[in-house]
Design a protein around this motif. Sequence first.
Motif, PDB file in Angstrom:
ATOM      1  N   GLU A 111      -1.344 -21.385 124.705  1.00 18.86           N
ATOM      2  CA  GLU A 111      -1.153 -22.624 123.962  1.00 18.86           C
ATOM      3  C   GLU A 111      -0.601 -22.382 122.566  1.00 18.86           C
ATOM      4  OE1 GLU A 111      -1.556 -25.733 125.041  1.00 18.86           O
ATOM      5  OE2 GLU A 111      -2.086 -25.009 127.030  1.00 18.86           O
ATOM      6  N   SER A 112      -0.615 -21.136 122.113  1.00 21.20           N
ATOM      7  CA  SER A 112      -0.163 -20.823 120.760  1.00 21.20           C
ATOM      8  C   SER A 112       1.260 -20.287 120.716  1.00 21.20           C
ATOM      9  CB  SER A 112      -1.109 -19.791 120.120  1.00 21.20           C
ATOM     10  OG  SER A 112      -2.424 -20.280 120.087  1.00 21.20           O
ATOM     11  N   THR A 113       1.977 -20.429 121.789  1.00 24.86           N
ATOM     12  CA  THR A 113       3.348 -19.954 121.851  1.00 24.86           C
ATOM     13  C   THR A 113       4.295 -21.008 121.282  1.00 24.86           C
ATOM     14  OG1 THR A 113       2.850 -18.659 123.837  1.00 24.86           O
ATOM     15  CG2 THR A 113       5.167 -19.107 123.366  1.00 24.86           C
ATOM     16  N   LEU A 114       5.177 -20.587 120.401  1.00 27.09           N
ATOM     17  CA  LEU A 114       6.155 -21.507 119.815  1.00 27.09           C
ATOM     18  C   LEU A 114       7.277 -21.733 120.826  1.00 27.09           C
ATOM     19  CD1 LEU A 114       6.834 -23.095 117.228  1.00 27.09           C
ATOM     20  CD2 LEU A 114       8.188 -21.125 116.496  1.00 27.09           C
ATOM     21  N   SER A 115       7.004 -22.570 121.801  1.00 28.50           N
ATOM     22  CA  SER A 115       7.964 -22.846 122.866  1.00 28.50           C
ATOM     23  C   SER A 115       8.703 -24.141 122.593  1.00 28.50           C
ATOM     24  CB  SER A 115       7.228 -22.947 124.208  1.00 28.50           C
ATOM     25  OG  SER A 115       6.329 -24.049 124.186  1.00 28.50           O
ATOM     26  N   VAL A 116       9.773 -24.355 123.337  1.00 29.21           N
ATOM     27  CA  VAL A 116      10.548 -25.593 123.206  1.00 29.21           C
ATOM     28  C   VAL A 116       9.677 -26.792 123.567  1.00 29.21           C
ATOM     29  CG1 VAL A 116      12.520 -26.889 124.106  1.00 29.21           C
ATOM     30  CG2 VAL A 116      12.741 -24.440 123.642  1.00 29.21           C
ATOM     31  N   THR A 117       8.878 -26.649 124.627  1.00 27.59           N
ATOM     32  CA  THR A 117       8.012 -27.756 125.054  1.00 27.59           C
ATOM     33  C   THR A 117       6.995 -28.105 123.980  1.00 27.59           C
ATOM     34  OG1 THR A 117       8.261 -27.117 127.373  1.00 27.59           O
ATOM     35  CG2 THR A 117       6.388 -28.534 126.820  1.00 27.59           C
ATOM     36  N   TYR A 118       6.386 -27.074 123.372  1.00 27.56           N
ATOM     37  CA  TYR A 118       5.393 -27.313 122.317  1.00 27.56           C
ATOM     38  C   TYR A 118       6.020 -28.062 121.142  1.00 27.56           C
ATOM     39  CZ  TYR A 118       2.619 -26.195 118.173  1.00 27.56           C
ATOM     40  OH  TYR A 118       1.928 -26.283 117.000  1.00 27.56           O
ATOM     41  N   VAL A 119       7.176 -27.593 120.682  1.00 26.02           N
ATOM     42  CA  VAL A 119       7.841 -28.237 119.542  1.00 26.02           C
ATOM     43  C   VAL A 119       8.275 -29.652 119.904  1.00 26.02           C
ATOM     44  CG1 VAL A 119       9.838 -28.137 118.006  1.00 26.02           C
ATOM     45  CG2 VAL A 119       8.585 -26.047 118.551  1.00 26.02           C
ATOM     46  N   ALA A 120       8.780 -29.834 121.132  1.00 24.83           N
ATOM     47  CA  ALA A 120       9.214 -31.170 121.557  1.00 24.83           C
ATOM     48  C   ALA A 120       8.046 -32.150 121.578  1.00 24.83           C
ATOM     49  CB  ALA A 120       9.866 -31.086 122.933  1.00 24.83           C
ATOM     50  N   LEU A 121       6.913 -31.723 122.121  1.00 27.22           N
ATOM     51  CA  LEU A 121       5.731 -32.596 122.158  1.00 27.22           C
ATOM     52  C   LEU A 121       5.260 -32.948 120.749  1.00 27.22           C
ATOM     53  CD1 LEU A 121       3.545 -31.171 125.059  1.00 27.22           C
ATOM     54  CD2 LEU A 121       4.491 -33.470 124.905  1.00 27.22           C
ATOM     55  N   GLY A 143      -2.221 -43.190 119.959  1.00 21.45           N
ATOM     56  CA  GLY A 143      -1.357 -42.615 120.991  1.00 21.45           C
ATOM     57  C   GLY A 143      -0.694 -41.337 120.529  1.00 21.45           C
ATOM     58  N   ALA A 144      -0.238 -41.316 119.289  1.00 17.21           N
ATOM     59  CA  ALA A 144       0.396 -40.117 118.749  1.00 17.21           C
ATOM     60  C   ALA A 144      -0.594 -38.962 118.663  1.00 17.21           C
ATOM     61  CB  ALA A 144       0.975 -40.422 117.372  1.00 17.21           C
ATOM     62  N   MET A 145      -1.832 -39.267 118.266  1.00 15.02           N
ATOM     63  CA  MET A 145      -2.862 -38.229 118.192  1.00 15.02           C
ATOM     64  C   MET A 145      -3.110 -37.599 119.562  1.00 15.02           C
ATOM     65  SD  MET A 145      -5.746 -40.026 115.789  1.00 15.02           S
ATOM     66  CE  MET A 145      -5.493 -40.398 114.051  1.00 15.02           C
ATOM     67  N   ALA A 146      -3.127 -38.431 120.595  1.00 17.64           N
ATOM     68  CA  ALA A 146      -3.400 -37.931 121.946  1.00 17.64           C
ATOM     69  C   ALA A 146      -2.266 -37.049 122.464  1.00 17.64           C
ATOM     70  CB  ALA A 146      -3.636 -39.100 122.896  1.00 17.64           C
ATOM     71  N   VAL A 147      -1.038 -37.324 122.034  1.00 14.98           N
ATOM     72  CA  VAL A 147       0.125 -36.568 122.510  1.00 14.98           C
ATOM     73  C   VAL A 147       0.232 -35.210 121.814  1.00 14.98           C
ATOM     74  CG1 VAL A 147       2.660 -36.539 122.604  1.00 14.98           C
ATOM     75  CG2 VAL A 147       1.411 -38.634 123.167  1.00 14.98           C
ATOM     76  N   GLY A 148      -0.167 -35.131 120.557  1.00 13.97           N
ATOM     77  CA  GLY A 148       0.013 -33.907 119.774  1.00 13.97           C
ATOM     78  C   GLY A 148      -0.660 -32.686 120.389  1.00 13.97           C
ATOM     79  N   PRO A 149       0.052 -31.541 120.475  1.00 14.57           N
ATOM     80  CA  PRO A 149      -0.495 -30.324 121.098  1.00 14.57           C
ATOM     81  C   PRO A 149      -1.017 -29.306 120.090  1.00 14.57           C
ATOM     82  CG  PRO A 149       1.856 -30.100 120.867  1.00 14.57           C
ATOM     83  CD  PRO A 149       1.483 -31.410 120.192  1.00 14.57           C
ATOM     84  N   GLU A 150      -1.289 -29.742 118.853  1.00 14.13           N
ATOM     85  CA  GLU A 150      -1.578 -28.786 117.785  1.00 14.13           C
ATOM     86  C   GLU A 150      -2.931 -28.099 117.907  1.00 14.13           C
ATOM     87  OE1 GLU A 150      -3.182 -32.714 116.309  1.00 14.13           O
ATOM     88  OE2 GLU A 150      -1.480 -32.017 117.498  1.00 14.13           O
ATOM     89  N   THR A 254      -4.049 -35.122 111.927  1.00  8.22           N
ATOM     90  CA  THR A 254      -3.039 -34.096 111.653  1.00  8.22           C
ATOM     91  C   THR A 254      -1.631 -34.638 111.863  1.00  8.22           C
ATOM     92  OG1 THR A 254      -3.456 -33.310 113.906  1.00  8.22           O
ATOM     93  CG2 THR A 254      -4.513 -32.106 112.120  1.00  8.22           C
ATOM     94  N   VAL A 255      -1.349 -35.122 113.063  1.00  6.93           N
ATOM     95  CA  VAL A 255      -0.010 -35.626 113.380  1.00  6.93           C
ATOM     96  C   VAL A 255       0.349 -36.856 112.543  1.00  6.93           C
ATOM     97  CG1 VAL A 255       1.357 -36.746 115.196  1.00  6.93           C
ATOM     98  CG2 VAL A 255       0.158 -34.606 115.682  1.00  6.93           C
ATOM     99  N   PRO A 256      -0.525 -37.865 112.415  1.00 11.02           N
ATOM    100  CA  PRO A 256      -0.180 -39.002 111.560  1.00 11.02           C
ATOM    101  C   PRO A 256       0.085 -38.606 110.109  1.00 11.02           C
ATOM    102  CG  PRO A 256      -1.992 -39.575 113.001  1.00 11.02           C
ATOM    103  CD  PRO A 256      -1.779 -38.102 113.141  1.00 11.02           C
ATOM    104  N   ALA A 257      -0.679 -37.644 109.591  1.00 13.12           N
ATOM    105  CA  ALA A 257      -0.463 -37.201 108.212  1.00 13.12           C
ATOM    106  C   ALA A 257       0.902 -36.533 108.076  1.00 13.12           C
ATOM    107  CB  ALA A 257      -1.567 -36.231 107.794  1.00 13.12           C
ATOM    108  N   ALA A 258       1.265 -35.704 109.051  1.00 14.44           N
ATOM    109  CA  ALA A 258       2.586 -35.069 109.021  1.00 14.44           C
ATOM    110  C   ALA A 258       3.687 -36.120 109.104  1.00 14.44           C
ATOM    111  CB  ALA A 258       2.708 -34.076 110.180  1.00 14.44           C
TER     112      ALA A 258
END
Length: 312
Positions: A111-121, A143-150, A254-258
């Motif tokens: 889950e900690s790999t900087l992949s295209v899928t991770y960045v896209a999500l 909804g945005a919080m649930a999608v974030g893979p951080e 995290t995601v909303p703040a970003a």
Amino acid sequence: MLHLRLITPADRTDDVVRLIEKTVGTTHLVVLPGAARNPAGDVVMCDVAREAGDELIGGLRELELDKTGSIAVEDIDLSLSKRADKAEAEAPGEGADAVLWEHLADASHEESTLSVTYVALLAVATMLAACGVMLDNAILIVGAMAVGPEFGPLAGISTALVRRVPHLVWRSLWALLAGFAVAMVLTAGFSWLLDSLGLFEKSMVEAPRPNTAFIWKPDWMSFVVAFLAGIAGTLSLTSAKSGALIGVAISVTTVPAAANAAVALSYTDYSQMWGSTWQLLANLGGIVLAGTLTLLLQKWFWAKQRVHSTAG
């Protein structure tokens, strides 16, 4: 219960079988001499209570079976066996509390790999959150919080710190920081695009926005919530109760703040940008601290369990 399928070199099979037989909580041992072809060797299978799994896997790695053969582990959803019930009863502790460190390390590494899928999500989640903060829409924020893979890289940092693997700490940190940097740059561009289309405007940033104003106004409660979410998220990973991760995802900002930092930057509102940045850092720091402390406590707890089991 866990099911182990092992491929062992013929000269190591006896050692592997002895290890399995002396490990409390194992049952259903099967040995198939010469059954493996790639790599060549014997196939050994057994079931083990989850609470004894980490000890057995560690012992197999000490025999270097992960280098000379293969160790495959999978969860058993249903096992109707008195022997399995007896094995679980004999194993120390409760299966729901057990930590499979090898599984945790493998999962957090993936889950900690900087992949295209991770960045896209992460980018999509941040853009969705940008829509939420501009429209002051709490549903979009959730909804945005649930999608974030951080949470993956955050868990990876905590796991690597506890296991004292510095290069994995930096790997996870790089995935986290680079992922957010790319997501925020793309979200700033997304904001400019929607502004040119007349869907976003500066007055939306300057509006009171009572439903989402907390995102750029961090306080100690932001850290407390992130800390509690970090505990819950870590426990859900170590106990294989992944359903709790959704609750963790929608409890931290995290995601909303970003997203708000990126939008505020695009409209040169530096006050909101810095406030959102501090909110982001408070959440990230709280989750990592909580995850690390939770894993350390679990490690201490299971060390105590093993001591009591050996003494008994």
